[in-house]
Design an enzyme around this catalytic site. Structure first.
Site, PDB file in Angstrom:
ATOM      1  N   ASP A 137      29.491  66.915  67.478  1.00  0.00           N
ATOM      2  CA  ASP A 137      29.681  67.763  66.305  1.00  0.00           C
ATOM      3  C   ASP A 137      28.458  67.739  65.392  1.00  0.00           C
ATOM      4  OD1 ASP A 137      32.127  68.418  67.265  1.00  0.00           O
ATOM      5  OD2 ASP A 137      33.294  67.537  65.642  1.00  0.00           O
ATOM      6  N   HIS A 180      37.105  66.895  69.314  1.00  0.00           N
ATOM      7  CA  HIS A 180      36.111  66.517  68.323  1.00  0.00           C
ATOM      8  C   HIS A 180      35.394  65.253  68.792  1.00  0.00           C
ATOM      9  CE1 HIS A 180      37.595  68.856  64.636  1.00  0.00           C
ATOM     10  NE2 HIS A 180      38.296  69.276  65.665  1.00  0.00           N
ATOM     11  N   HIS A 211      40.632  63.756  68.478  1.00  0.00           N
ATOM     12  CA  HIS A 211      39.356  63.297  69.027  1.00  0.00           C
ATOM     13  C   HIS A 211      39.457  62.642  70.405  1.00  0.00           C
ATOM     14  CE1 HIS A 211      40.805  59.447  67.556  1.00  0.00           C
ATOM     15  NE2 HIS A 211      40.668  59.805  66.286  1.00  0.00           N
ATOM     16  N   GLU A 216      34.504  60.230  63.153  1.00  0.00           N
ATOM     17  CA  GLU A 216      35.901  60.322  63.595  1.00  0.00           C
ATOM     18  C   GLU A 216      36.610  59.086  63.065  1.00  0.00           C
ATOM     19  OE1 GLU A 216      37.019  62.986  64.821  1.00  0.00           O
ATOM     20  OE2 GLU A 216      35.130  63.941  65.417  1.00  0.00           O
ATOM     21  N   ASP A 224      28.447  63.216  61.303  1.00  0.00           N
ATOM     22  CA  ASP A 224      29.889  63.440  61.438  1.00  0.00           C
ATOM     23  C   ASP A 224      30.552  62.104  61.782  1.00  0.00           C
ATOM     24  OD1 ASP A 224      32.188  65.300  61.526  1.00  0.00           O
ATOM     25  OD2 ASP A 224      32.303  64.688  63.613  1.00  0.00           O
TER      26      ASP A 224
END
Length: 241
Positions: A159, A154, A57, A9, A7
């Site tokens: 995640d 997040h 986030h 960000e 994942d």
């Protein structure tokens, strides 16, 4: 079988607008078991984070000021994912950003991440298994009983860890679930009816997008869907995060 659940960000919605990755998190699965090995870095993007992205986030420009840049960790990242199948929820978003970062490297002949690894997107998988339902990561956690109580914001590594648990739960009984759905559809008489086209109907003009246009379109919709918490009206189901 080696898989890497990943994942990211970012500073904003689209790499086409110069947005950058600010966090990468990835965990390793070997023969469907978590090995404990992971890759995780916060990254200095050399640009400001959009306020809307920071709300998602919680990562600030000040926090990233002393962090390495993507180029500083690229070799370590590529070594970690080399030869693995990447498992990503809403892969178009993350793959688009990773390819943009790889293209910026001084040795720009690295190629695309989807040339280096195979990519499995758990979002369309979830949509096939649970049609008409929300298939965000949070929704899948609730459906499969995966603990996501620590996910108030997040975070890439968190995640990735959660998605690994969700993926293993989804695929543990995948064949049975799909057969059950097909059996139910047959019992309820949900058959597909053919559409008859008149022979004298003129051919429709079809304008085929270029590869660049298609990639830009998919990346943009995936970014909107992720940033809006799965409410992009142009994606079926509205469940990309």
């Amino acid at each position: 079988m080696r898989q890497v659940v990943l994942d990211t960000e970012t500073t904003g919605l689209s790499p086409l607008e110069g947005h950058r990755i600010i966090e990468i998190g990835a965990v390793e699965l070997l023969n469907r078991r978590l090995t404990g090995k992971h890759f995780h870095h916060y990254l200095q993007p050399d640009r400001q984070i959009d306020p809307g992205a920071e709300e998602v986030h919680g990562i600030s420009n000040e926090f990233l000021a002393d962090k390495p840049r993507f180029g500083d960790v690229a070799a370590e990242f590529l070594e970690f994912v080399a030869g693995a199948e990447l498992i990503i929820h809403n892969a178009a978003f993350d793959v688009g950003f990773l390819n943009a970062e790889l293209a910026r490297l001084e040795n720009g002949d690295v190629g695309r991440i989807d040339d280096i690894c195979t990519v499995l997107d758990t979002l369309p998988m979830a949509r096939r298994m649970h049609p008409g339902q929300r298939n965000t990561l949070d929704a899948l956690c609730r459906r499969y009983g995966v603990d996501n109580s620590g996910r108030s914001l997040h975070g890439a590594l968190l995640d990735a860890q959660i998605l690994a648990d969700v993926y293993l739960a989804m695929t543990g009984g995948q064949v049975t679930l799909l057969l059950g759905d097909e059996a139910n559809a047959a019992q309820e008489g949900n058959t597909v009816q053919p559409v008859r086209i008149r022979a004298d109907r003129p051919a429709l003009a079809v304008i085929t997008p270029t590869r660049e246009e298609l990639v830009a379109h998919i990346t943009r919709l995936a970014a909107i869907d992720k940033a809006s918490g799965g409410r992009c009206l142009w994606l079926a189901g509205g469940d990309a995060t």
